[in-house]
Design a protein around this motif. Sequence first.
Motif, PDB file in Angstrom:
ATOM      1  N   ARG A 129       4.745  28.062   1.870  1.00 12.17           N
ATOM      2  CA  ARG A 129       3.420  27.228   1.817  1.00 12.17           C
ATOM      3  C   ARG A 129       2.996  26.897   0.472  1.00 12.17           C
ATOM      4  NH1 ARG A 129      -0.331  26.681   6.042  1.00 12.17           N
ATOM      5  NH2 ARG A 129      -1.877  26.582   4.646  1.00 12.17           N
ATOM      6  N   GLU A 130       3.635  27.950  -0.590  1.00 14.09           N
ATOM      7  CA  GLU A 130       3.149  27.477  -1.943  1.00 14.09           C
ATOM      8  C   GLU A 130       3.823  26.317  -2.329  1.00 14.09           C
ATOM      9  OE1 GLU A 130       4.141  30.856  -4.170  1.00 14.09           O
ATOM     10  OE2 GLU A 130       2.554  32.126  -3.338  1.00 14.09           O
ATOM     11  N   VAL A 131       5.069  25.953  -1.612  1.00 10.60           N
ATOM     12  CA  VAL A 131       6.094  24.894  -2.083  1.00 10.60           C
ATOM     13  C   VAL A 131       6.228  23.847  -1.315  1.00 10.60           C
ATOM     14  CG1 VAL A 131       7.242  26.116  -3.922  1.00 10.60           C
ATOM     15  CG2 VAL A 131       7.953  25.985  -1.662  1.00 10.60           C
ATOM     16  N   ALA A 132       5.509  23.864   0.105  1.00  8.13           N
ATOM     17  CA  ALA A 132       5.878  22.985   1.300  1.00  8.13           C
ATOM     18  C   ALA A 132       4.636  22.969   1.996  1.00  8.13           C
ATOM     19  CB  ALA A 132       7.029  23.377   1.969  1.00  8.13           C
ATOM     20  N   ALA A 133       4.453  21.952   2.837  1.00  6.65           N
ATOM     21  CA  ALA A 133       3.539  21.840   3.928  1.00  6.65           C
ATOM     22  C   ALA A 133       4.228  21.607   5.251  1.00  6.65           C
ATOM     23  CB  ALA A 133       2.608  20.701   3.667  1.00  6.65           C
ATOM     24  N   TRP A 134       3.407  21.822   6.429  1.00  4.91           N
ATOM     25  CA  TRP A 134       4.006  21.824   7.798  1.00  4.91           C
ATOM     26  C   TRP A 134       3.547  20.284   8.169  1.00  4.91           C
ATOM     27  CZ3 TRP A 134       7.210  23.964  10.905  1.00  4.91           C
ATOM     28  CH2 TRP A 134       7.360  23.502  12.216  1.00  4.91           C
ATOM     29  N   ARG A 135       4.390  19.237   8.138  1.00  2.00           N
ATOM     30  CA  ARG A 135       4.386  17.830   8.703  1.00  2.00           C
ATOM     31  C   ARG A 135       5.224  17.591   9.546  1.00  2.00           C
ATOM     32  NH1 ARG A 135       2.447  15.125   2.673  1.00  2.00           N
ATOM     33  NH2 ARG A 135       0.587  16.321   2.483  1.00  2.00           N
ATOM     34  N   ARG A 136       5.030  16.353  10.284  1.00  2.00           N
ATOM     35  CA  ARG A 136       5.821  15.558  10.906  1.00  2.00           C
ATOM     36  C   ARG A 136       7.009  14.621  10.222  1.00  2.00           C
ATOM     37  NH1 ARG A 136       2.590  13.794  16.326  1.00  2.00           N
ATOM     38  NH2 ARG A 136       2.033  15.907  17.022  1.00  2.00           N
ATOM     39  N   PRO A 137       7.929  14.665  10.577  1.00  2.00           N
ATOM     40  CA  PRO A 137       8.950  13.528   9.563  1.00  2.00           C
ATOM     41  C   PRO A 137       8.512  12.273  10.083  1.00  2.00           C
ATOM     42  CG  PRO A 137      10.332  14.595  11.390  1.00  2.00           C
ATOM     43  CD  PRO A 137       8.814  15.315  11.512  1.00  2.00           C
ATOM     44  N   ARG A 138       8.994  11.187   9.318  1.00  2.00           N
ATOM     45  CA  ARG A 138       8.709   9.810   9.307  1.00  2.00           C
ATOM     46  C   ARG A 138       9.844   9.159   9.786  1.00  2.00           C
ATOM     47  NH1 ARG A 138       6.563   6.344   4.278  1.00  2.00           N
ATOM     48  NH2 ARG A 138       5.092   7.702   4.856  1.00  2.00           N
ATOM     49  N   LEU A 139       9.824   8.462  10.936  1.00  2.00           N
ATOM     50  CA  LEU A 139      10.891   7.693  11.654  1.00  2.00           C
ATOM     51  C   LEU A 139      11.170   6.306  10.935  1.00  2.00           C
ATOM     52  CD1 LEU A 139       9.977   8.059  15.520  1.00  2.00           C
ATOM     53  CD2 LEU A 139      11.440   9.364  14.044  1.00  2.00           C
ATOM     54  N   VAL A 140      12.464   6.173  10.452  1.00  2.00           N
ATOM     55  CA  VAL A 140      12.841   5.142   9.828  1.00  2.00           C
ATOM     56  C   VAL A 140      13.857   4.354  10.533  1.00  2.00           C
ATOM     57  CG1 VAL A 140      13.680   4.304   7.346  1.00  2.00           C
ATOM     58  CG2 VAL A 140      12.178   6.307   7.644  1.00  2.00           C
ATOM     59  N   ALA A 141      13.677   3.027  10.474  1.00  2.00           N
ATOM     60  CA  ALA A 141      15.036   2.254  11.033  1.00  2.00           C
ATOM     61  C   ALA A 141      16.079   2.407  10.135  1.00  2.00           C
ATOM     62  CB  ALA A 141      14.498   0.908  11.191  1.00  2.00           C
ATOM     63  N   LYS A 142      17.416   2.263  11.123  1.00  2.00           N
ATOM     64  CA  LYS A 142      18.401   2.432  10.214  1.00  2.00           C
ATOM     65  C   LYS A 142      18.846   1.400   9.308  1.00  2.00           C
ATOM     66  CE  LYS A 142      21.126   0.465  14.249  1.00  2.00           C
ATOM     67  NZ  LYS A 142      22.191   0.528  15.212  1.00  2.00           N
ATOM     68  N   GLY A 143      18.292   0.109   9.307  1.00  2.00           N
ATOM     69  CA  GLY A 143      18.723  -0.988   8.588  1.00  2.00           C
ATOM     70  C   GLY A 143      19.918  -1.775   9.120  1.00  2.00           C
ATOM     71  N   ASP A 144      19.738  -3.120   8.807  1.00  2.00           N
ATOM     72  CA  ASP A 144      20.920  -4.062   9.077  1.00  2.00           C
ATOM     73  C   ASP A 144      22.043  -3.830   7.758  1.00  2.00           C
ATOM     74  OD1 ASP A 144      22.597  -6.088   9.751  1.00  2.00           O
ATOM     75  OD2 ASP A 144      20.973  -7.526   9.824  1.00  2.00           O
ATOM     76  N   PRO A 145      23.219  -3.575   8.245  1.00  2.00           N
ATOM     77  CA  PRO A 145      24.203  -3.562   7.095  1.00  2.00           C
ATOM     78  C   PRO A 145      24.578  -4.840   6.447  1.00  2.00           C
ATOM     79  CG  PRO A 145      25.184  -3.470   9.296  1.00  2.00           C
ATOM     80  CD  PRO A 145      23.841  -3.398   9.579  1.00  2.00           C
ATOM     81  N   ASP A 146      24.196  -6.059   6.950  1.00  2.00           N
ATOM     82  CA  ASP A 146      24.188  -7.315   6.457  1.00  2.00           C
ATOM     83  C   ASP A 146      22.917  -7.895   6.062  1.00  2.00           C
ATOM     84  OD1 ASP A 146      26.946  -7.001   7.206  1.00  2.00           O
ATOM     85  OD2 ASP A 146      26.771  -8.116   9.048  1.00  2.00           O
ATOM     86  N   ARG A 147      21.769  -7.170   5.602  1.00  2.00           N
ATOM     87  CA  ARG A 147      20.701  -7.453   5.384  1.00  2.00           C
ATOM     88  C   ARG A 147      20.606  -8.373   4.322  1.00  2.00           C
ATOM     89  NH1 ARG A 147      17.120  -5.760   1.291  1.00  2.00           N
ATOM     90  NH2 ARG A 147      14.807  -6.053   1.864  1.00  2.00           N
TER      91      ARG A 147
END
Length: 377
Positions: A129-147
């Motif tokens: 708890r001194e170096v981290a916090a209990w949180r949910r991860p963020r969902l991120v889209a995988k992205g377009d390879p030809d963006r």
Amino acid sequence: MRPPSVYAKRSCPAGDPCDLLGLLHGRHRIGCRLVMILLSQHGWSAVTIAELLGCDPRTVRRWVHRYNTHGAHSLADRPRPGRPRLGSPRLGDRIGRLLAQPRAWTIPLLYRYLGRPAISLHTLHRRVREVAAWRRPRLVAKGDPDRDQVLAALRQAIATLPTGAVVLAEDETHVNLLPWVRATWVVRGTRQRVMTPGTNRRRTIFGAVDLHSGRFCYQLCRKAVSASFTAFCEQLLAAYPTAPLVAVVCDNVIIHHSKIVQAWLASHPRLVVLHGARYSPTTTRSSASGAPSRPTSPTRPRRPWPGGSAKSMPSSANAAPQTCWRPPHHTAHPGSPTQTDRTFGRPLRGGHRRRVTRALRGRGPRSGHARTPPPAR
């Protein structure tokens, strides 16, 4: 007239157990030492100061001697001896390096990867708890390879549009009649109640903003289907009757390139639909078209905006969040009509909000009233 003397009462007011000497020798002990030094500088003896502050004269002499030797900063507490802290001094750094790796970390899993140190799981939990916090991860889209190639082609297509063409950024959002219930702090043994109409209803809001003039068009529908999208495209053509071409930049939702939409576009050549990169929610319509994008905000808006998320609303970098999408006051687009039409350019307030409420209650879809965009304040 000489003012009357005021003396503090020996008994603490309001019935509070005020132990002044206990406070001076407790958390305010540094202030007590400063008082010793101040009284000693005014000629008080160590015995008199000790009687006043309720301590031993040797304690007064020790703090006065330390002040004369090392100064005022020496009156603070020195490090006290005792049992060393459990775990190595580098345990926090090791925990941080492990947590930097993306994984579903738990206390038992960290305990195993740390080599089972000679500490309990409770102690490890305190160190984590001194170096981290209990949180949910963020969902991120995988992205377009030809963006990059898709965005370059999109900018090239917009650059080759004829003179007087209108470029619109389109998106849609959904509004639910039932509120979203989120977790909150409540008193133990109680639970908050939120009144609901009993059944949920959902409406879809199609919206498009002119990247040049900032004019905003929207339409309320019952469902997000291809027929609703083509009906909104007809509204866009009616809003710009003199424009030689209306280009609509949208995402890759299935209703934007279905067979019904393709057949409708073939019979209406004055409207062109341009698609951006797939799986790229961080790419705004404005940045894809080369226009200035909105400023990033750490928080998302609580209520949905007509026309989708805030990414489809043009703004300047120095604009306030509550007024950043209001259209600027400058010359109209060459293809925009001079008369009033079904577009408007201000947030939902007053009658506009009531019209959205009427549509959510099942009284049929309605579009914006005939109104010209007001100038920016």
